[in-house]
Each structure stands twice: as C-alpha cells, then as structure tokens.
Scaffold this motif. Structure first.
Motif, PDB file in Angstrom:
ATOM      1  N   MET A   1       0.840  -1.149   0.000  1.00 55.90           N
ATOM      2  CA  MET A   1       0.000   0.000   0.000  1.00 55.90           C
ATOM      3  C   MET A   1       0.892   1.219   0.000  1.00 55.90           C
ATOM      4  SD  MET A   1      -2.970   0.405   2.451  1.00 55.90           S
ATOM      5  CE  MET A   1      -3.974   1.591   2.760  1.00 55.90           C
ATOM      6  N   THR A   2       0.694   1.984  -1.065  1.00 53.80           N
ATOM      7  CA  THR A   2       1.516   3.191  -1.174  1.00 53.80           C
ATOM      8  C   THR A   2       0.637   4.405  -0.956  1.00 53.80           C
ATOM      9  OG1 THR A   2       1.172   3.337  -3.530  1.00 53.80           O
ATOM     10  CG2 THR A   2       3.121   2.146  -2.789  1.00 53.80           C
ATOM     11  N   ALA A   3       1.108   5.295  -0.216  1.00 55.80           N
ATOM     12  CA  ALA A   3       0.383   6.544   0.059  1.00 55.80           C
ATOM     13  C   ALA A   3       1.028   7.654  -0.741  1.00 55.80           C
ATOM     14  CB  ALA A   3       0.428   6.870   1.546  1.00 55.80           C
ATOM     15  N   SER A   4       0.175   8.430  -1.344  1.00 58.90           N
ATOM     16  CA  SER A   4       0.743   9.544  -2.091  1.00 58.90           C
ATOM     17  C   SER A   4       0.808  10.759  -1.189  1.00 58.90           C
ATOM     18  CB  SER A   4      -0.099   9.848  -3.333  1.00 58.90           C
ATOM     19  OG  SER A   4      -1.362  10.324  -2.962  1.00 58.90           O
ATOM     20  N   ILE A   5       1.911  11.361  -1.216  1.00 58.77           N
ATOM     21  CA  ILE A   5       2.136  12.545  -0.386  1.00 58.77           C
ATOM     22  C   ILE A   5       2.220  13.754  -1.305  1.00 58.77           C
ATOM     23  CG2 ILE A   5       3.709  13.641   1.188  1.00 58.77           C
ATOM     24  CD1 ILE A   5       4.625  10.879   2.022  1.00 58.77           C
ATOM     25  N   ARG A   6       1.380  14.719  -0.998  1.00 55.98           N
ATOM     26  CA  ARG A   6       1.405  15.950  -1.800  1.00 55.98           C
ATOM     27  C   ARG A   6       2.316  16.944  -1.127  1.00 55.98           C
ATOM     28  NH1 ARG A   6      -3.949  17.827  -4.701  1.00 55.98           N
ATOM     29  NH2 ARG A   6      -2.506  19.508  -5.049  1.00 55.98           N
ATOM     30  N   VAL A   7       3.151  17.477  -1.916  1.00 53.34           N
ATOM     31  CA  VAL A   7       4.060  18.491  -1.404  1.00 53.34           C
ATOM     32  C   VAL A   7       3.471  19.846  -1.759  1.00 53.34           C
ATOM     33  CG1 VAL A   7       6.396  19.396  -1.549  1.00 53.34           C
ATOM     34  CG2 VAL A   7       5.991  16.940  -1.721  1.00 53.34           C
ATOM     35  N   ALA A   8       3.310  20.718  -0.771  1.00 57.07           N
ATOM     36  CA  ALA A   8       2.747  22.051  -0.997  1.00 57.07           C
ATOM     37  C   ALA A   8       3.746  22.891  -1.773  1.00 57.07           C
ATOM     38  CB  ALA A   8       2.428  22.712   0.328  1.00 57.07           C
ATOM     39  N   ARG A   9       3.179  23.635  -2.734  1.00 59.95           N
ATOM     40  CA  ARG A   9       4.061  24.521  -3.489  1.00 59.95           C
ATOM     41  C   ARG A   9       4.401  25.727  -2.630  1.00 59.95           C
ATOM     42  NH1 ARG A   9       1.414  25.567  -9.279  1.00 59.95           N
ATOM     43  NH2 ARG A   9       0.901  27.415  -8.096  1.00 59.95           N
ATOM     44  N   PRO A  10       5.584  26.195  -2.738  1.00 61.83           N
ATOM     45  CA  PRO A  10       5.960  27.363  -1.935  1.00 61.83           C
ATOM     46  C   PRO A  10       5.300  28.621  -2.517  1.00 61.83           C
ATOM     47  CG  PRO A  10       7.775  26.718  -3.362  1.00 61.83           C
ATOM     48  CD  PRO A  10       6.718  25.672  -3.504  1.00 61.83           C
ATOM     49  N   VAL A  11       4.977  29.575  -1.628  1.00 64.84           N
ATOM     50  CA  VAL A  11       4.399  30.852  -2.047  1.00 64.84           C
ATOM     51  C   VAL A  11       5.547  31.717  -2.543  1.00 64.84           C
ATOM     52  CG1 VAL A  11       3.139  32.900  -1.285  1.00 64.84           C
ATOM     53  CG2 VAL A  11       2.552  30.665  -0.354  1.00 64.84           C
ATOM     54  N   THR A  12       5.449  32.068  -3.814  1.00 70.00           N
ATOM     55  CA  THR A  12       6.533  32.842  -4.415  1.00 70.00           C
ATOM     56  C   THR A  12       6.101  34.293  -4.567  1.00 70.00           C
ATOM     57  OG1 THR A  12       5.746  32.404  -6.648  1.00 70.00           O
ATOM     58  CG2 THR A  12       7.312  30.826  -5.721  1.00 70.00           C
ATOM     59  N   GLY A  13       7.016  35.122  -4.869  1.00 66.73           N
ATOM     60  CA  GLY A  13       6.735  36.543  -5.101  1.00 66.73           C
ATOM     61  C   GLY A  13       5.831  36.741  -6.302  1.00 66.73           C
ATOM     62  N   ARG A  14       5.992  35.921  -7.311  1.00 67.74           N
ATOM     63  CA  ARG A  14       5.172  36.016  -8.518  1.00 67.74           C
ATOM     64  C   ARG A  14       3.717  35.700  -8.193  1.00 67.74           C
ATOM     65  NH1 ARG A  14       5.063  32.051 -13.569  1.00 67.74           N
ATOM     66  NH2 ARG A  14       3.928  33.389 -14.976  1.00 67.74           N
ATOM     67  N   PHE A  15       3.469  34.662  -7.384  1.00 71.94           N
ATOM     68  CA  PHE A  15       2.113  34.302  -6.992  1.00 71.94           C
ATOM     69  C   PHE A  15       1.461  35.429  -6.195  1.00 71.94           C
ATOM     70  CE2 PHE A  15      -0.763  32.595  -3.769  1.00 71.94           C
ATOM     71  CZ  PHE A  15      -1.716  32.005  -4.581  1.00 71.94           C
ATOM     72  N   VAL A  16       2.178  36.021  -5.258  1.00 68.64           N
ATOM     73  CA  VAL A  16       1.642  37.117  -4.436  1.00 68.64           C
ATOM     74  C   VAL A  16       1.318  38.310  -5.316  1.00 68.64           C
ATOM     75  CG1 VAL A  16       2.204  38.758  -2.592  1.00 68.64           C
ATOM     76  CG2 VAL A  16       2.796  36.345  -2.330  1.00 68.64           C
ATOM     77  N   LEU A  17       2.173  38.641  -6.261  1.00 68.52           N
ATOM     78  CA  LEU A  17       1.931  39.763  -7.161  1.00 68.52           C
ATOM     79  C   LEU A  17       0.668  39.530  -7.987  1.00 68.52           C
ATOM     80  CD1 LEU A  17       2.839  42.428  -8.471  1.00 68.52           C
ATOM     81  CD2 LEU A  17       4.120  41.048 -10.115  1.00 68.52           C
ATOM     82  N   ILE A  18       0.514  38.360  -8.547  1.00 64.33           N
ATOM     83  CA  ILE A  18      -0.668  38.043  -9.361  1.00 64.33           C
ATOM     84  C   ILE A  18      -1.936  38.067  -8.499  1.00 64.33           C
ATOM     85  CG2 ILE A  18      -1.797  36.191 -10.679  1.00 64.33           C
ATOM     86  CD1 ILE A  18       1.005  35.484 -11.771  1.00 64.33           C
ATOM     87  N   ALA A  19      -1.856  37.538  -7.277  1.00 61.39           N
ATOM     88  CA  ALA A  19      -3.012  37.531  -6.378  1.00 61.39           C
ATOM     89  C   ALA A  19      -3.418  38.956  -6.020  1.00 61.39           C
ATOM     90  CB  ALA A  19      -2.704  36.723  -5.125  1.00 61.39           C
ATOM     91  N   LEU A  20      -2.446  39.807  -5.694  1.00 57.39           N
ATOM     92  CA  LEU A  20      -2.747  41.207  -5.348  1.00 57.39           C
ATOM     93  C   LEU A  20      -3.321  41.963  -6.541  1.00 57.39           C
ATOM     94  CD1 LEU A  20       0.250  42.224  -3.050  1.00 57.39           C
ATOM     95  CD2 LEU A  20      -2.167  42.094  -2.434  1.00 57.39           C
ATOM     96  N   LEU A  21      -2.729  41.793  -7.714  1.00 57.16           N
ATOM     97  CA  LEU A  21      -3.233  42.472  -8.901  1.00 57.16           C
ATOM     98  C   LEU A  21      -4.650  42.011  -9.245  1.00 57.16           C
ATOM     99  CD1 LEU A  21      -0.068  42.568 -11.199  1.00 57.16           C
ATOM    100  CD2 LEU A  21      -1.137  44.462  -9.968  1.00 57.16           C
ATOM    101  N   THR A  22      -4.916  40.722  -9.118  1.00 60.78           N
ATOM    102  CA  THR A  22      -6.254  40.201  -9.388  1.00 60.78           C
ATOM    103  C   THR A  22      -7.261  40.764  -8.381  1.00 60.78           C
ATOM    104  OG1 THR A  22      -5.301  38.163 -10.272  1.00 60.78           O
ATOM    105  CG2 THR A  22      -7.628  38.099  -9.628  1.00 60.78           C
ATOM    106  N   PHE A  23      -6.915  40.743  -7.098  1.00 50.48           N
ATOM    107  CA  PHE A  23      -7.797  41.252  -6.056  1.00 50.48           C
ATOM    108  C   PHE A  23      -8.140  42.720  -6.300  1.00 50.48           C
ATOM    109  CE2 PHE A  23      -8.149  43.604  -2.051  1.00 50.48           C
ATOM    110  CZ  PHE A  23      -9.310  43.034  -1.545  1.00 50.48           C
ATOM    111  N   PHE A  24      -7.147  43.568  -6.494  1.00 48.56           N
ATOM    112  CA  PHE A  24      -7.391  44.991  -6.683  1.00 48.56           C
ATOM    113  C   PHE A  24      -8.076  45.278  -8.020  1.00 48.56           C
ATOM    114  CE2 PHE A  24      -4.247  45.450  -3.234  1.00 48.56           C
ATOM    115  CZ  PHE A  24      -5.010  46.235  -2.387  1.00 48.56           C
TER     116      PHE A  24
END
Length: 166
Positions: A1-24
């Motif tokens: 039985m193998t369990a799949s482990i998801r690794v969280a992607r790190p929050v990058t500066g590019r992601f934060v910039l896109i999120a802020l621009l989309t929000f505003f």
C-alpha cells in the motif's frame, strides 16, 4: 500500500503579485461599475443653485404667511385610471366658503426620485372655483402633487403633497 504525499508549493513573489493584482482589479472594476450606475441614474439636484434658492427663501416665507392669512379651503382629488391617465379635480373656496374666482391653477406630478419622470397636468376651469385636469403616461407609485394658483401675476396658492397612485 503506497500513500501519495502531496508536497505544498511554496508561495513565491510572482504568486503574491498576481493575487494582489487580481484582487485589486476586481475591487476597482466593481467600484467603477457601481460609480457608473450611480452617475447615470442620478436624477440631479433639487435646485440648480443653493445660493439663489437661499435668496428667494425670505420671499417664500412671506408668500406662505399671506397664503395662510387668506384661509382658502382647497380640496383636491386625484386618481389614476388603468390606462395610465391621472385625473385631477380641484375645488377652491375662500374663508367665507364662496368659490374662488379669478385664479388660474397649474398642477404637476413630480417623481420624488427622478425628475425625468415629472408630468405636467393640463388644468382648466370647469366652473367658478372648480378646476379639472389630466395627464397621460403616469406610472403607478409615489408622486409629489404640486398645485400652484396665480391671480394677476401673483402667486396666491402653493401646495405640495405626497400621493400614491395605483
């Protein structure tokens, strides 16, 4: 039985910039849309110049006192027909109860929220002290009924009442 482990992607500066621009962008877009609706549906101001309105205020007070001293009894009946025509009847009597003669009455229906919907009522004298009028294209709802009476170029009577037409 193998369990799949998801690794969280790190929050990058590019992601934060896109999120802020989309929000505003969403916030600014919604504000601009609401501002456009507010500006295009705003009927305008009650008076064009508050300064000139304040200058005539004293004359209005004097005219109201004179109107009260006359003690006219003005009875008004208005109703709306199913075809949208508003029918107005005015009966004016002096303090002794005699019909008022020599006065020309004018009337109009004003929409409290939108000046563009105002309707003038064609009023004519049916008999001494009795006046009749009508206006077409009157919608259901609340209106301000404004009645003015003039004699010899002078304002003799002014009345403004909120009415509901069904």
């Amino acid at each position: 039985m193998t369990a799949s482990i998801r690794v969280a992607r790190p929050v990058t500066g590019r992601f934060v910039l896109i999120a802020l621009l989309t929000f505003f962008s969403v916030v600014i877009g919604a504000n601009m849309l609401m501002m456009r609706f507010a500006i295009t549906t705003l009927p305008g101001t009650e008076v064009d110049s508050a300064y000139s309105a304040s200058l005539t205020y004293e004359r209005e007070i004097i005219a109201a006192r004179q109107q009260n001293e006359r003690r006219w009894q003005v009875q008004v009946h208005i109703h709306r027909r199913p075809d949208g025509e508003a029918v107005l009847a005015i009966e004016a009597r002096d303090r002794a109860g005699a019909p008022v003669a020599g006065v020309n009455f004018m009337a109009r229906l004003e929409r409290p929220v939108d000046r563009r919907a105002d309707r003038a009522i064609d009023v004519s004298q049916a008999d001494v002290g009795t006046f009749r009028g009508s206006a077409s294209g009157v919608a259901v709802g609340q209106w301000d009924l404004v009645i003015e009476g003039d004699a010899d170029g002078r304002h003799m009577f002014v009345s403004k009442n909120r009415v509901v037409l069904n």
